[in-house]
Design a protein around this motif. Structure first.
Motif, short mmCIF file in Angstrom:
data_model
loop_
_atom_site.label_atom_id
_atom_site.label_comp_id
_atom_site.label_asym_id
_atom_site.label_seq_id
_atom_site.Cartn_x
_atom_site.Cartn_y
_atom_site.Cartn_z
N PRO A 182 -0.61 2.83 -3.44
CA PRO A 182 -1.90 2.73 -2.91
C PRO A 182 -2.95 2.91 -3.64
O PRO A 182 -4.15 2.89 -3.38
CB PRO A 182 -1.93 4.11 -2.10
N ASP A 210 -11.83 2.17 -7.09
CA ASP A 210 -11.04 2.20 -5.63
C ASP A 210 -11.98 1.28 -4.52
O ASP A 210 -11.95 1.77 -3.72
CB ASP A 210 -11.18 3.57 -5.33
N ALA A 245 0.79 -1.11 0.10
CA ALA A 245 -0.03 -0.02 0.05
C ALA A 245 0.85 1.33 0.09
O ALA A 245 0.37 2.36 -0.47
CB ALA A 245 -0.99 0.03 1.10
N GLU A 297 -4.62 -1.93 -0.66
CA GLU A 297 -5.10 -1.36 0.48
C GLU A 297 -5.16 -2.16 1.82
O GLU A 297 -5.35 -3.39 1.65
CB GLU A 297 -6.30 -0.56 0.38
N LEU A 333 -12.44 -2.08 -2.54
CA LEU A 333 -11.64 -3.07 -2.23
C LEU A 333 -12.18 -4.52 -2.62
O LEU A 333 -13.52 -4.57 -2.45
CB LEU A 333 -11.75 -3.08 -0.43
N LYS A 353 -7.49 -3.41 -5.08
CA LYS A 353 -8.70 -2.31 -5.68
C LYS A 353 -9.01 -2.38 -6.79
O LYS A 353 -7.99 -2.42 -7.78
CB LYS A 353 -8.50 -0.92 -5.00
#
Length: 99
Positions: A28, A46, A24, A32, A48, A42
């Motif tokens: 990033p 964005d 991460a 995550e 998860l 991800k």
């Protein structure tokens, strides 16, 4: 290792994840840590992806960051493979992992 123009995808084996968060830190936009302390990939929105074995495409501008994540991961749990034939090109099961 050159992957040519092949699209790549990445996934994390949470059974081996140590929760260090190095991935991460490197990427990033792709990785995550969740509330359980483990890393997940991800999607492009964005979100998860918590399903076991969930994959996400590796954006070309982030390829080096994702590869560095795989190389530096203390749990050896990050797998980067070609979408076309599912051959792992970076990670613990890659052909060059015996370096």
């Amino acid at each position: 290792m050159s992957t040519g123009n092949d699209a790549l995808e990445v996934w994390i084996d949470q059974d081996l994840c140590t929760g260090d968060g190095i991935c991460a830190q490197y990427a990033p936009e792709v990785f995550e840590l969740d509330i359980d302390g483990l890393a997940y990939v991800k999607d492009a929105q964005d979100e998860l992806l918590q399903e076991k074995g969930a994959t996400t495409p590796v954006p070309l501008p982030l390829l080096n960051d994702v590869v560095d994540s795989a190389k530096e991961c203390p749990g050896d749990c990050i797998h980067v493979r070609r979408v076309s034939d599912s051959v792992e090109v970076y990670g613990p099961d890659a052909d060059d992992s015996a370096e």
